[in-house]
Design a protein around this motif. Structure first.
Motif, PDB file in Angstrom:
ATOM      1  N   MET A 104     -13.642  86.308 -89.018  1.00 16.43           N
ATOM      2  CA  MET A 104     -14.634  85.531 -89.727  1.00 16.43           C
ATOM      3  C   MET A 104     -14.601  85.906 -91.206  1.00 16.43           C
ATOM      4  N   ASN A 105     -14.823  84.901 -92.013  1.00 15.21           N
ATOM      5  CA  ASN A 105     -14.924  85.124 -93.449  1.00 15.21           C
ATOM      6  C   ASN A 105     -16.364  85.227 -93.910  1.00 15.21           C
ATOM      7  N   ASP A 106     -17.242  84.381 -93.337  1.00 14.77           N
ATOM      8  CA  ASP A 106     -18.617  84.328 -93.808  1.00 14.77           C
ATOM      9  C   ASP A 106     -19.529  83.841 -92.692  1.00 14.77           C
ATOM     10  N   VAL A 107     -20.747  84.370 -92.634  1.00 12.18           N
ATOM     11  CA  VAL A 107     -21.760  83.933 -91.677  1.00 12.18           C
ATOM     12  C   VAL A 107     -23.052  83.722 -92.446  1.00 12.18           C
ATOM     13  N   ARG A 108     -23.684  82.573 -92.232  1.00 12.43           N
ATOM     14  CA  ARG A 108     -24.965  82.283 -92.877  1.00 12.43           C
ATOM     15  C   ARG A 108     -25.980  81.907 -91.801  1.00 12.43           C
ATOM     16  N   LEU A 109     -26.990  82.735 -91.652  1.00 11.18           N
ATOM     17  CA  LEU A 109     -28.064  82.459 -90.706  1.00 11.18           C
ATOM     18  C   LEU A 109     -29.131  81.644 -91.416  1.00 11.18           C
ATOM     19  N   ILE A 110     -29.579  80.597 -90.762  1.00 11.19           N
ATOM     20  CA  ILE A 110     -30.598  79.734 -91.334  1.00 11.19           C
ATOM     21  C   ILE A 110     -31.968  80.276 -90.932  1.00 11.19           C
ATOM     22  N   THR A 111     -32.814  80.534 -91.936  1.00  5.39           N
ATOM     23  CA  THR A 111     -34.136  81.097 -91.685  1.00  5.39           C
ATOM     24  C   THR A 111     -35.218  80.190 -92.250  1.00  5.39           C
ATOM     25  N   ASP A 112     -36.411  80.336 -91.697  1.00  2.45           N
ATOM     26  CA  ASP A 112     -37.578  79.615 -92.190  1.00  2.45           C
ATOM     27  C   ASP A 112     -37.986  80.223 -93.530  1.00  2.45           C
ATOM     28  N   ASN A 113     -38.251  79.396 -94.517  1.00  2.37           N
ATOM     29  CA  ASN A 113     -38.601  79.889 -95.853  1.00  2.37           C
ATOM     30  C   ASN A 113     -39.890  80.701 -95.873  1.00  2.37           C
ATOM     31  N   LYS A 114     -40.857  80.304 -95.075  1.00  7.64           N
ATOM     32  CA  LYS A 114     -42.152  80.983 -95.100  1.00  7.64           C
ATOM     33  C   LYS A 114     -42.164  82.250 -94.255  1.00  7.64           C
ATOM     34  N   THR A 115     -41.657  82.156 -93.032  1.00 12.02           N
ATOM     35  CA  THR A 115     -41.749  83.289 -92.111  1.00 12.02           C
ATOM     36  C   THR A 115     -40.523  84.190 -92.149  1.00 12.02           C
ATOM     37  N   ARG A 116     -39.434  83.694 -92.708  1.00 11.63           N
ATOM     38  CA  ARG A 116     -38.151  84.426 -92.766  1.00 11.63           C
ATOM     39  C   ARG A 116     -37.553  84.676 -91.383  1.00 11.63           C
ATOM     40  N   ARG A 117     -38.076  83.979 -90.370  1.00 12.69           N
ATOM     41  CA  ARG A 117     -37.522  84.088 -89.012  1.00 12.69           C
ATOM     42  C   ARG A 117     -36.366  83.127 -88.867  1.00 12.69           C
ATOM     43  N   SER A 118     -35.412  83.502 -88.026  1.00 10.56           N
ATOM     44  CA  SER A 118     -34.244  82.661 -87.774  1.00 10.56           C
ATOM     45  C   SER A 118     -34.657  81.358 -87.108  1.00 10.56           C
ATOM     46  N   LYS A 119     -33.988  80.290 -87.483  1.00 11.43           N
ATOM     47  CA  LYS A 119     -34.214  78.999 -86.838  1.00 11.43           C
ATOM     48  C   LYS A 119     -33.250  78.796 -85.671  1.00 11.43           C
ATOM     49  N   GLY A 120     -32.397  79.779 -85.426  1.00 13.74           N
ATOM     50  CA  GLY A 120     -31.462  79.694 -84.316  1.00 13.74           C
ATOM     51  C   GLY A 120     -30.185  78.952 -84.666  1.00 13.74           C
ATOM     52  N   ILE A 121     -29.934  78.788 -85.959  1.00 11.13           N
ATOM     53  CA  ILE A 121     -28.746  78.073 -86.426  1.00 11.13           C
ATOM     54  C   ILE A 121     -27.973  78.994 -87.358  1.00 11.13           C
ATOM     55  N   ALA A 122     -26.649  78.947 -87.239  1.00 13.89           N
ATOM     56  CA  ALA A 122     -25.804  79.719 -88.151  1.00 13.89           C
ATOM     57  C   ALA A 122     -24.577  78.890 -88.502  1.00 13.89           C
ATOM     58  N   TYR A 123     -24.097  79.079 -89.704  1.00 13.63           N
ATOM     59  CA  TYR A 123     -22.838  78.476 -90.138  1.00 13.63           C
ATOM     60  C   TYR A 123     -21.836  79.611 -90.266  1.00 13.63           C
ATOM     61  N   ILE A 124     -20.685  79.452 -89.621  1.00 11.44           N
ATOM     62  CA  ILE A 124     -19.671  80.499 -89.602  1.00 11.44           C
ATOM     63  C   ILE A 124     -18.381  79.946 -90.159  1.00 11.44           C
TER      64      ILE A 124
END
Length: 64
Positions: A1-21
């Motif tokens: 893998m080169n890069d992983v980006r976890l998508i988080t909620d802006n307010k709570t900073r909790r993961s939305k369960g989505i990632a781009y790899i």
């Protein structure tokens, strides 16, 4: 893998369960796609290719 980006909620900073790899090689992409339907911590995962290349090509065409 080169890069992983976890998508988080802006307010709570909790993961939305989505990632781009971003994978280093195409073979890894095919292996990841094969994981669709497998369960991770009891939850089925879904692996889909992104539309990044398609979107990038459209943006370049519009700019030209």
């Amino acid at each position: 893998m080169n890069d992983v980006r976890l998508i988080t909620d802006n307010k709570t900073r909790r993961s939305k369960g989505i990632a781009y790899i971003e994978f280093h090689d195409v073979e890894s992409v095919n292996l990841a796609m094969g994981l669709t339907g497998q369960r991770l911590l009891g939850v089925p995962i879904l692996v889909q290719p992104s539309q990044a290349e398609k979107n990038r090509a459209s943006a370049n065409a519009a700019a030209a």
